[in-house]
Design a protein around this motif. Structure first.
Motif, PDB file in Angstrom:
ATOM      1  N   ALA A 168       4.707  -4.066  -0.992  1.00  0.00           N
ATOM      2  CA  ALA A 168       4.586  -2.734  -0.284  1.00  0.00           C
ATOM      3  C   ALA A 168       3.167  -2.161  -0.740  1.00  0.00           C
ATOM      4  O   ALA A 168       2.730  -1.954  -1.739  1.00  0.00           O
ATOM      5  CB  ALA A 168       5.544  -1.811  -0.639  1.00  0.00           C
ATOM      6  N   ASP A 169       2.317  -2.253   0.534  1.00  0.00           N
ATOM      7  CA  ASP A 169       0.841  -1.997   0.317  1.00  0.00           C
ATOM      8  C   ASP A 169       0.620  -0.384   0.139  1.00  0.00           C
ATOM      9  O   ASP A 169      -0.487   0.022   0.020  1.00  0.00           O
ATOM     10  CB  ASP A 169       0.044  -2.462   1.286  1.00  0.00           C
ATOM     11  N   GLY A 170       1.607   0.394   0.135  1.00  0.00           N
ATOM     12  CA  GLY A 170       1.297   1.935  -0.021  1.00  0.00           C
ATOM     13  C   GLY A 170       1.583   2.485  -1.129  1.00  0.00           C
ATOM     14  O   GLY A 170       1.970   3.600  -1.182  1.00  0.00           O
ATOM     15  N   GLY A 171       2.216   1.558  -2.294  1.00  0.00           N
ATOM     16  CA  GLY A 171       2.429   2.149  -3.556  1.00  0.00           C
ATOM     17  C   GLY A 171       4.011   2.622  -3.600  1.00  0.00           C
ATOM     18  O   GLY A 171       4.698   2.193  -2.716  1.00  0.00           O
ATOM     19  N   ASP A 172       4.143   3.428  -4.630  1.00  0.00           N
ATOM     20  CA  ASP A 172       5.472   3.878  -4.660  1.00  0.00           C
ATOM     21  C   ASP A 172       5.427   5.733  -4.322  1.00  0.00           C
ATOM     22  O   ASP A 172       4.529   6.302  -4.470  1.00  0.00           O
ATOM     23  CB  ASP A 172       6.182   3.590  -6.005  1.00  0.00           C
ATOM     24  N   LEU A 173       6.728   5.961  -4.198  1.00  0.00           N
ATOM     25  CA  LEU A 173       6.885   7.613  -3.703  1.00  0.00           C
ATOM     26  C   LEU A 173       6.339   8.390  -5.116  1.00  0.00           C
ATOM     27  O   LEU A 173       5.790   9.423  -5.039  1.00  0.00           O
ATOM     28  CB  LEU A 173       8.341   7.874  -3.539  1.00  0.00           C
ATOM     29  N   GLN A 174       6.567   7.904  -6.196  1.00  0.00           N
ATOM     30  CA  GLN A 174       6.238   8.706  -7.176  1.00  0.00           C
ATOM     31  C   GLN A 174       4.634   8.711  -7.411  1.00  0.00           C
ATOM     32  O   GLN A 174       4.174   9.815  -7.754  1.00  0.00           O
ATOM     33  CB  GLN A 174       6.802   7.947  -8.621  1.00  0.00           C
ATOM     34  N   GLY A 175       4.098   7.653  -6.938  1.00  0.00           N
ATOM     35  CA  GLY A 175       2.575   7.856  -6.966  1.00  0.00           C
ATOM     36  C   GLY A 175       2.286   8.704  -5.781  1.00  0.00           C
ATOM     37  O   GLY A 175       1.117   9.589  -6.118  1.00  0.00           O
TER      38      GLY A 175
END
Length: 526
Positions: free
Chosen positions: A94-101
């Motif tokens: 997933a190239d958009g990182g994670d929700l915490q980021g």
């Protein structure tokens, strides 16, 4: 057609791009597929360094990912072993990182602008709907995720949600099954898990509510400086309203998800039927996916679970075979165990007799606890039993070390110069020890998640004194039902008042012990 079926499977080769993260047993790498230059993630795990239960948990994640096929769940590609025995799970990237980021970026931006900018409600509902669709796919297949959190919600650059990390997911035999192990991340734990009650899919719904609140407020609904206080606030179920920019529909949805009683929370299917959620589903599922998810639920429920059921049957047959093979050995061991038990009883009686004689020689029966202690215990026989155990242990330590702290002893008759001087010395020593305890800063210099009870006892005895710890921990253990409320905590403070010189020491001691009890509740049930 026959020839093609006999052809060897073409395995993908990967080129390592960078390291994404490192954990206790392995590392996650960003790699490039050599066949098409696509990006992927390889979770490389050293299973040789794991315990048997940890190996099973890792293999469980691979098996669960293998049967889950949904646009909003991280896609499983393959699993293989390296020559060095490391297990590699290959998944989509997933190239958009994670929700915490994403949430951390908002807080970081606040440091430069001075204003905390929240996510638009439309974007929050877009993410939330996709998470619900992923969770429905799991629940329909009798799979509890059990670790929903912002770190496990991955995003693409087009804001497509990918639910991942099924390391502690659990497969249940039917929709009414309940689980009993205590797992998950503290901020997202449901009240039933904290109270060690059985739980089912509604615990995932609670975590979903915490996640929705966090997406709106940019912080969890329940926060505290200690695990003990966090548990109290979660069980109480009180939290602040969302920021003013969010609609009543969103506020009501959060409130319905964060209801303490599991039966009153909506199911994932009921959430997806809400008009402002249902209207968004077609944005994320094409016609075929929509048909698969909403038209054939009962059919694929049965088919997907059948694979797990078959594995359970195979394990059952294997276990029965092993038990049959051990039957003769167990019969021989039974006779040996009976003999060992007889010898153990004889040794125990000898040890008790030796201890009794030592107690008589050292006049242990002259020792008596202060009368104030007896008022704290309704069952004085139980207290006498516990106190004599402590005295007996103290006597054993005394044989090894002359520098011991004797238990309370009744004073001699009045008028005795020796008794008066001894009493004065005792008071001076007691005052000096109190001053010394007050000067020592109480710091949490031990990891409550990894220490065992022996290490905990050593640490607390050094910080507070062995006798104060023994008596204080016994009181907290006896009234441990009080630790989940603020009123109960005040009652415990009063019960511990006679042991410590200040209320600050009491609350520090109480925080350590109650946090340790809660952490032990995790480890004993996992």
């Amino acid at each position: 057609m026959v020839e093609s079926s006999k052809q060897k499977k073409q395995f993908e080769t990967y080129k390592k791009v960078q390291t994404l993260g490192t954990g206790s047993f392995g590392t996650a790498y960003l790699v490039e597929c050599q066949s098409n230059n696509d990006k992927a993630v390889i979770k490389q795990i050293d299973i040789q360094a794991m315990s048997e239960d940890e190996r099973k948990e890792t293999l469980r994640e691979a098996k669960i990912l293998e049967v889950l096929n949904h646009p909003n769940i991280v896609r499983f590609r393959e699993v293989y072993k390296t020559k060095k025995g490391k297990l590699c799970i290959v998944m989509d990237f997933a190239d958009g990182g994670d929700l915490q980021g994403r949430i951390k970026e908002k807080h970081k931006k606040r440091q430069t602008t001075g204003t905390l900018e929240h996510f638009p409600e439309d974007l929050v509902l877009s993410w939330f709907t996709q998470i619900c669709l992923a969770l429905k796919h799991c629940h329909d297949r009798k799979i509890l995720h059990r670790d929903l959190k912002s770190q496990n919600i991955f995003l693409t650059k087009r804001n497509i949600v990918k639910l991942g990390d099924f390391g502690i997911a659990r497969v249940l035999s039917n929709t009414k099954s309940i689980a009993k192990t205590v797992v998950g991340t503290p901020y997202y734990l449901s009240p039933e898990i904290i109270e060690s009650s059985p739980y089912s899919f509604k615990s995932d719904v609670w975590s979903l509510g915490v996640l929705l609140y966090e997406m709106c407020a940019l912080q969890p609904p329940f926060n505290a400086q200690s695990l003990h206080q966090l548990a109290q606030r979660i069980v109480a179920g009180r939290f602040d309203k969302l920021p003013k920019q969010y609609s009543n529909n969103l506020n009501q949805l959060v409130s319905s998800l964060l209801v303490k009683e599991p039966a009153r929370r909506p199911s994932i299917n009921q959430i997806l039927k809400l008009p402002f959620i249902k209207s968004r589903i077609n944005q994320f599922l094409d016609d075929q996916d929509f048909k698969d998810e909403f038209s054939h639920t009962l059919l694929h429920n049965h088919d997907v679970f059948k694979a797990f059921q078959r594995k359970l049957e195979e394990d059952k047959v294997k276990k029965e075979r092993e038990e049959q093979e051990k039957k003769q050995l167990e019969e021989k061991q039974r006779q040996q165990e009976m003999q060992n038990q007889i010898l153990a009883n004889v040794r125990r009686q000898q040890e008790e007799e030796e201890a009794r004689k030592k107690m008589e020689q050292l006049y242990i029966n002259q020792y008596r606890a202060p009368d104030a202690y007896y008022k704290e215990y309704k069952d004085q026989d139980f207290f006498n039993y516990q106190y004599m155990n402590y005295v007996n242990q103290l006597n054993q330590d005394m044989l090894q070390d002359d520098n011991y702290d004797p238990p309370y002893q009744l004073p001699l008759e009045k008028g005795s110069h020796a008794s008066q001087s001894s009493a004065n010395e005792d008071r001076e020593d007691e005052e000096a020890s109190k001053d010394q305890v007050q000067d020592v800063p109480i710091q949490e210099a031990i990891n409550l998640y990894t220490c065992d009870f022996t290490q905990f006892v050593e640490h607390m005895s050094q910080q507070y004194g062995e006798q104060q710890f023994n008596e204080g921990f016994a009181i907290i253990s006896r009234y441990k039902e009080l630790i989940y409320s603020e009123e109960g905590e005040e009652q415990l403070v009063k019960k511990l008042k006679h042991l410590f010189a200040s209320e600050e020491l009491i609350r520090g001691f109480l925080n350590f012990c109650t946090s340790f009890i809660i952490v032990q509740n995790y480890s004993q049930n996992i």
